[in-house]
Design a protein around this motif. Structure first.
Motif, PDB file in Angstrom:
ATOM      1  N   VAL A  23      21.155  -3.666  28.968  1.00 41.19           N
ATOM      2  CA  VAL A  23      20.215  -4.393  27.657  1.00 41.19           C
ATOM      3  C   VAL A  23      20.689  -5.710  27.723  1.00 41.19           C
ATOM      4  N   GLY A  24      21.146  -6.911  28.766  1.00 37.74           N
ATOM      5  CA  GLY A  24      21.448  -7.864  28.570  1.00 37.74           C
ATOM      6  C   GLY A  24      20.494  -8.432  28.000  1.00 37.74           C
ATOM      7  N   HIS A  25      20.061 -10.052  28.903  1.00 30.09           N
ATOM      8  CA  HIS A  25      19.345 -10.696  29.117  1.00 30.09           C
ATOM      9  C   HIS A  25      17.716  -9.938  28.986  1.00 30.09           C
ATOM     10  N   LEU A  26      17.421  -9.543  30.195  1.00 31.19           N
ATOM     11  CA  LEU A  26      16.170  -8.867  30.658  1.00 31.19           C
ATOM     12  C   LEU A  26      15.851  -7.712  29.651  1.00 31.19           C
ATOM     13  N   GLY A  27      17.480  -7.199  29.986  1.00 27.92           N
ATOM     14  CA  GLY A  27      16.832  -5.706  29.535  1.00 27.92           C
ATOM     15  C   GLY A  27      16.685  -5.207  28.461  1.00 27.92           C
ATOM     16  N   TYR A  46      20.927   3.082  27.403  1.00 21.45           N
ATOM     17  CA  TYR A  46      22.455   2.674  27.152  1.00 21.45           C
ATOM     18  C   TYR A  46      22.563   1.642  28.297  1.00 21.45           C
ATOM     19  N   ASP A  47      23.268   1.053  27.761  1.00 18.50           N
ATOM     20  CA  ASP A  47      24.391  -0.635  28.664  1.00 18.50           C
ATOM     21  C   ASP A  47      25.753  -0.251  28.704  1.00 18.50           C
ATOM     22  N   SER A  48      26.115   0.060  29.558  1.00 19.60           N
ATOM     23  CA  SER A  48      28.233  -0.224  29.727  1.00 19.60           C
ATOM     24  C   SER A  48      28.855  -0.823  28.834  1.00 19.60           C
ATOM     25  N   ASP A  49      27.960  -1.801  28.239  1.00 20.76           N
ATOM     26  CA  ASP A  49      29.077  -2.769  27.477  1.00 20.76           C
ATOM     27  C   ASP A  49      28.128  -2.076  25.839  1.00 20.76           C
ATOM     28  N   ASP A  51      28.996  -1.954  22.650  1.00 19.83           N
ATOM     29  CA  ASP A  51      28.474  -2.633  20.896  1.00 19.83           C
ATOM     30  C   ASP A  51      26.819  -2.999  21.580  1.00 19.83           C
ATOM     31  N   ARG A  52      26.876  -4.468  22.876  1.00 19.79           N
ATOM     32  CA  ARG A  52      25.412  -4.875  23.009  1.00 19.79           C
ATOM     33  C   ARG A  52      24.660  -3.349  22.220  1.00 19.79           C
ATOM     34  N   ALA A  53      24.540  -2.453  22.796  1.00 20.42           N
ATOM     35  CA  ALA A  53      23.369  -1.493  23.812  1.00 20.42           C
ATOM     36  C   ALA A  53      23.431  -0.868  21.855  1.00 20.42           C
ATOM     37  N   THR A  82      19.874  -3.666  35.170  1.00 17.31           N
ATOM     38  CA  THR A  82      21.229  -4.681  35.374  1.00 17.31           C
ATOM     39  C   THR A  82      22.125  -4.914  36.560  1.00 17.31           C
ATOM     40  N   PRO A  83      22.883  -5.444  36.557  1.00 18.09           N
ATOM     41  CA  PRO A  83      23.143  -6.529  37.673  1.00 18.09           C
ATOM     42  C   PRO A  83      22.745  -6.484  38.994  1.00 18.09           C
ATOM     43  N   THR A  84      22.345  -6.857  39.656  1.00 19.53           N
ATOM     44  CA  THR A  84      21.427  -6.274  41.374  1.00 19.53           C
ATOM     45  C   THR A  84      22.296  -5.616  41.724  1.00 19.53           C
ATOM     46  N   SER A  85      23.800  -6.067  41.805  1.00 18.45           N
ATOM     47  CA  SER A  85      24.668  -5.210  42.696  1.00 18.45           C
ATOM     48  C   SER A  85      24.802  -3.851  42.360  1.00 18.45           C
ATOM     49  N   THR A  86      23.938  -3.524  41.090  1.00 15.32           N
ATOM     50  CA  THR A  86      24.740  -2.363  40.735  1.00 15.32           C
ATOM     51  C   THR A  86      23.118  -1.397  40.995  1.00 15.32           C
ATOM     52  N   HIS A  87      22.205  -2.418  41.185  1.00 16.34           N
ATOM     53  CA  HIS A  87      20.836  -0.981  40.822  1.00 16.34           C
ATOM     54  C   HIS A  87      20.685  -0.021  42.081  1.00 16.34           C
ATOM     55  N   GLU A  88      21.360   0.243  43.679  1.00 15.21           N
ATOM     56  CA  GLU A  88      21.160   1.515  44.462  1.00 15.21           C
ATOM     57  C   GLU A  88      22.111   2.632  43.177  1.00 15.21           C
ATOM     58  N   ILE A 103      12.241  -0.511  38.376  1.00 18.17           N
ATOM     59  CA  ILE A 103      13.679  -1.256  39.064  1.00 18.17           C
ATOM     60  C   ILE A 103      13.877  -2.374  39.306  1.00 18.17           C
ATOM     61  N   GLU A 104      14.429  -3.900  38.373  1.00 21.27           N
ATOM     62  CA  GLU A 104      14.358  -4.880  38.313  1.00 21.27           C
ATOM     63  C   GLU A 104      14.135  -5.332  39.421  1.00 21.27           C
ATOM     64  N   LYS A 105      14.324  -6.661  40.121  1.00 21.27           N
ATOM     65  CA  LYS A 105      13.014  -6.933  41.056  1.00 21.27           C
ATOM     66  C   LYS A 105      14.886  -7.607  40.906  1.00 21.27           C
ATOM     67  N   PRO A 106      15.878  -8.092  42.959  1.00 26.81           N
ATOM     68  CA  PRO A 106      15.141  -7.393  43.475  1.00 26.81           C
ATOM     69  C   PRO A 106      15.262  -6.111  43.783  1.00 26.81           C
ATOM     70  N   VAL A 130       8.589  -1.719  41.478  1.00 33.27           N
ATOM     71  CA  VAL A 130       9.741  -3.212  41.180  1.00 33.27           C
ATOM     72  C   VAL A 130       9.359  -4.486  40.388  1.00 33.27           C
ATOM     73  N   GLY A 131      10.488  -5.104  39.690  1.00 37.70           N
ATOM     74  CA  GLY A 131       9.661  -5.994  38.802  1.00 37.70           C
ATOM     75  C   GLY A 131       9.089  -7.611  39.053  1.00 37.70           C
ATOM     76  N   HIS A 132       8.605  -7.136  40.547  1.00 35.62           N
ATOM     77  CA  HIS A 132       7.768  -8.396  40.726  1.00 35.62           C
ATOM     78  C   HIS A 132       6.809  -8.767  40.156  1.00 35.62           C
ATOM     79  N   PRO A 163      25.113 -18.611  35.054  1.00 33.00           N
ATOM     80  CA  PRO A 163      26.255 -17.802  35.549  1.00 33.00           C
ATOM     81  C   PRO A 163      25.397 -16.690  35.614  1.00 33.00           C
ATOM     82  N   ARG A 164      24.508 -16.139  35.222  1.00 32.90           N
ATOM     83  CA  ARG A 164      23.773 -15.259  34.875  1.00 32.90           C
ATOM     84  C   ARG A 164      23.184 -14.838  36.665  1.00 32.90           C
ATOM     85  N   ALA A 165      22.988 -13.406  37.651  1.00 33.57           N
ATOM     86  CA  ALA A 165      22.305 -13.638  38.773  1.00 33.57           C
ATOM     87  C   ALA A 165      22.929 -14.030  40.118  1.00 33.57           C
TER      88      ALA A 165
HETATM   89  P1  NAD Z   1      22.619  -9.547  32.779  1.00 35.17           P
HETATM   90  O1  NAD Z   1      23.825 -10.011  32.910  1.00 35.17           O
HETATM   91  O2  NAD Z   1      22.498 -10.274  31.337  1.00 35.17           O
HETATM   92  O3  NAD Z   1      22.525  -8.476  32.253  1.00 35.17           O
HETATM   93  C1  NAD Z   1      23.064  -7.199  32.565  1.00 35.17           C
HETATM   94  C2  NAD Z   1      23.822  -5.511  31.565  1.00 35.17           C
HETATM   95  O4  NAD Z   1      23.534  -4.659  32.449  1.00 35.17           O
HETATM   96  C3  NAD Z   1      24.314  -6.269  30.636  1.00 35.17           C
HETATM   97  O5  NAD Z   1      24.438  -6.148  28.894  1.00 35.17           O
HETATM   98  C4  NAD Z   1      25.792  -5.519  31.391  1.00 35.17           C
HETATM   99  O6  NAD Z   1      26.015  -5.116  30.419  1.00 35.17           O
HETATM  100  C5  NAD Z   1      24.402  -4.146  31.909  1.00 35.17           C
HETATM  101  N1  NAD Z   1      25.451  -3.433  33.258  1.00 35.17           N
HETATM  102  C6  NAD Z   1      25.943  -3.566  34.503  1.00 35.17           C
HETATM  103  N2  NAD Z   1      26.437  -2.412  35.062  1.00 35.17           N
HETATM  104  C7  NAD Z   1      25.777  -1.512  34.208  1.00 35.17           C
HETATM  105  C8  NAD Z   1      25.711  -0.287  34.647  1.00 35.17           C
HETATM  106  N3  NAD Z   1      26.441  -0.215  35.697  1.00 35.17           N
HETATM  107  N4  NAD Z   1      25.165   0.685  33.673  1.00 35.17           N
HETATM  108  C9  NAD Z   1      24.477   1.079  32.407  1.00 35.17           C
HETATM  109  N5  NAD Z   1      24.315  -0.891  32.474  1.00 35.17           N
HETATM  110  C10 NAD Z   1      24.939  -1.741  33.304  1.00 35.17           C
HETATM  111  O7  NAD Z   1      21.487  -9.586  33.613  1.00 35.17           O
HETATM  112  P2  NAD Z   1      19.643  -9.841  33.366  1.00 35.17           P
HETATM  113  O8  NAD Z   1      19.885 -11.632  33.343  1.00 35.17           O
HETATM  114  O9  NAD Z   1      19.128  -9.371  32.264  1.00 35.17           O
HETATM  115  O10 NAD Z   1      19.485  -8.949  35.293  1.00 35.17           O
HETATM  116  C11 NAD Z   1      19.512  -8.004  34.933  1.00 35.17           C
HETATM  117  C12 NAD Z   1      18.391  -7.538  35.943  1.00 35.17           C
HETATM  118  O11 NAD Z   1      16.711  -8.043  35.820  1.00 35.17           O
HETATM  119  C13 NAD Z   1      18.981  -8.421  37.396  1.00 35.17           C
HETATM  120  O12 NAD Z   1      18.384  -7.182  38.949  1.00 35.17           O
HETATM  121  C14 NAD Z   1      18.284  -9.402  37.332  1.00 35.17           C
HETATM  122  O13 NAD Z   1      17.931  -9.832  38.864  1.00 35.17           O
HETATM  123  C15 NAD Z   1      16.978  -9.385  36.976  1.00 35.17           C
HETATM  124  N6  NAD Z   1      15.651 -10.398  36.709  1.00 35.17           N
HETATM  125  C16 NAD Z   1      14.744 -10.230  36.528  1.00 35.17           C
HETATM  126  C17 NAD Z   1      13.561 -11.333  36.245  1.00 35.17           C
HETATM  127  C18 NAD Z   1      12.674 -11.266  36.630  1.00 35.17           C
HETATM  128  O14 NAD Z   1      11.804 -12.606  36.535  1.00 35.17           O
HETATM  129  N7  NAD Z   1      11.431  -9.749  37.278  1.00 35.17           N
HETATM  130  C19 NAD Z   1      14.154 -12.130  35.258  1.00 35.17           C
HETATM  131  C20 NAD Z   1      15.801 -12.524  34.988  1.00 35.17           C
HETATM  132  C21 NAD Z   1      16.468 -10.897  35.140  1.00 35.17           C
END
Ligand code: NAD
Length: 335
Positions: A23-27, A46-49, A51-53, A82-88, A103-106, A130-132, A163-165
């Motif tokens: 639940v960062g920016h998009l969540g 659920y978020d690994s951070d 305080d944020r959650a 979550t960040p793309t590197s953790t999607h899988e 799953i958010e994109k990609p 997927v979030g296209h 810096p995100r993404a």
């Molecule tokens: P962000 O960094 O703002 O948020 C990611 C959140 O995930 C953070 O709160 C972090 O603490 C949490 N996190 C990290 N690893 C975790 C884990 N293993 N388990 C639980 N929580 C975890 O990122 P964002 O900008 O919200 O982007 C998130 C995803 O959404 C990315 O894949 C990005 O590509 C996608 N996105 C899609 C669009 C769109 O247009 N569809 C726009 C923005 C972002």
């Protein structure tokens, strides 16, 4: 649809229990929208951070889970934001728990990861969307009866640096939206790809251009940057009878069409000699319906799970877009 292997899930008038992971920016926006998505019962986040959650859970008056497996056992659907590197890793955990997964994109950081996830989802009979999000952009609804049969596409997707993404190349972060769109719009498969790009501020590619040539002769020229001064999300589509200009951000669209006779709702710009008969040039700027693309996208997944139908953006189509994106990144990195 009956819950698969999980008891007492449906406590809220049959609404589908759903959770948000990340639940960062998009969540955060996912969670806010899911509070009012028809047929969804937002159980928690659920978020690994932590305080944020906790802050968001208290704002939305929902449960903040400290354990991802507990959230998964309470839900039939989750969104992975979550960040793309953790999607899988995160999506695999959800699928292994028998949960339909948005799953958010990609879809994942690599095509090989996507293939593995989708094999698991197919084996378990679980839905993946997927979030296209551009597929749900209201411009497409506004284009209505305009048949899109592109022979040349020019797309620009430019963003200011954040810096995100930056865990992935701009091709996987931004250009992937246009790759997904051209694969949907062009009724043919890409046969040749030529790309170039550079890393400027991050360790990954920050600006990229790719030229995709399709078997039917269509060419798509895609440009993406995440270090632009001005944001832009535009696509221009050229085809034998029309030129369509789309601004996804506005959103707005303009259609210039060659035709004969009268066309209601359009402005006649003039006549031209083409072939034996004079042709007319019609212009229109369709009214775009008020709509939040992310809300529509999330609603579509809930509806697909409820009705047991194929999502509009399947995991397999997202994986194909990722396969092309990966080819582009590899070409750039080999230079
Ligand atoms: P962000 O960094 O703002 O948020 C990611 C959140 O995930 C953070 O709160 C972090 O603490 C949490 N996190 C990290 N690893 C975790 C884990 N293993 N388990 C639980 N929580 C975890 O990122 P964002 O900008 O919200 O982007 C998130 C995803 O959404 C990315 O894949 C990005 O590509 C996608 N996105 C899609 C669009 C769109 O247009 N569809 C726009 C923005 C972002």
């Amino acid at each position: 649809m009956e819950p698969s292997g999980v008891n007492n899930l449906y406590r809220n008038n049959g609404a589908i229990p759903i959770g948000v992971i990340g639940v960062g920016h998009l969540g955060t926006i996912h969670a806010r929208l899911l509070k009012s998505t028809v047929g969804a019962d937002l159980r928690g986040i659920y978020d690994s951070d932590r305080d944020r959650a906790e802050a968001l859970a208290s704002e939305l008056d929902i449960r903040c889970y400290n354990d991802i497996d507990e959230l998964l056992s309470d839900c039939e659907v989750v969104t992975v934001v979550t960040p793309t590197s953790t999607h899988e890793e995160v999506a695999r955990r959800a699928l292994e728990a028998g949960v339909h997964t948005f799953i958010e994109k990609p879809i994942t950081a690599t095509y090989a990861e996507a293939e593995g996830l989708l094999a698991l989802a197919d084996e378990r009979g679980l839905l993946v969307q997927v979030g296209h999000i551009e597929r749900f952009n209201p411009v497409f609804a506004a284009l209505g009866d305009v048949v899109l049969a592109p022979m040349f596409i020019e797309a620009h997707r430019l963003a200011q640096f954040r810096p995100r993404a930056t865990d992935v190349a701009v091709v996987l972060d931004l250009m992937i939206h246009d790759i997904d769109l051209v694969l949907t719009l062009v009724d043919s498969s890409p046969t040749e790809i030529r790309s170039s790009g550079v890393s400027v501020v991050s360790d990954a590619v920050d600006i990229a251009n790719a030229r995709l040539e399709f078997a039917n002769g269509c060419v798509a020229n895609l440009t993406a940057s995440r270090i632009s001064q001005r944001p832009m999300r535009k696509m221009r589509i050229f085809q034998p009878d029309a030129y369509i200009s789309i601004d996804f951000a506005a959103p707005s669209a303009e259609v210039f069409r060659i035709g004969e006779g009268e066309e209601s709702g359009t402005i006649l710009l003039g006549e031209i000699e083409r072939g034996t008969q004079p042709k007319k040039i019609f212009y229109n700027k369709p009214t775009i319906p008020e709509s939040n693309a992310l809300a529509t996208e999330l609603q579509a997944f809930i509806d697909a799970v409820r009705d047991g139908t194929t999502p509009k953006v399947t995991g397999h189509s997202a994986a194909e877009a990722l396969r092309i994106a990966e080819t582009i990144v590899n070409q750039i990195e080999r230079r």
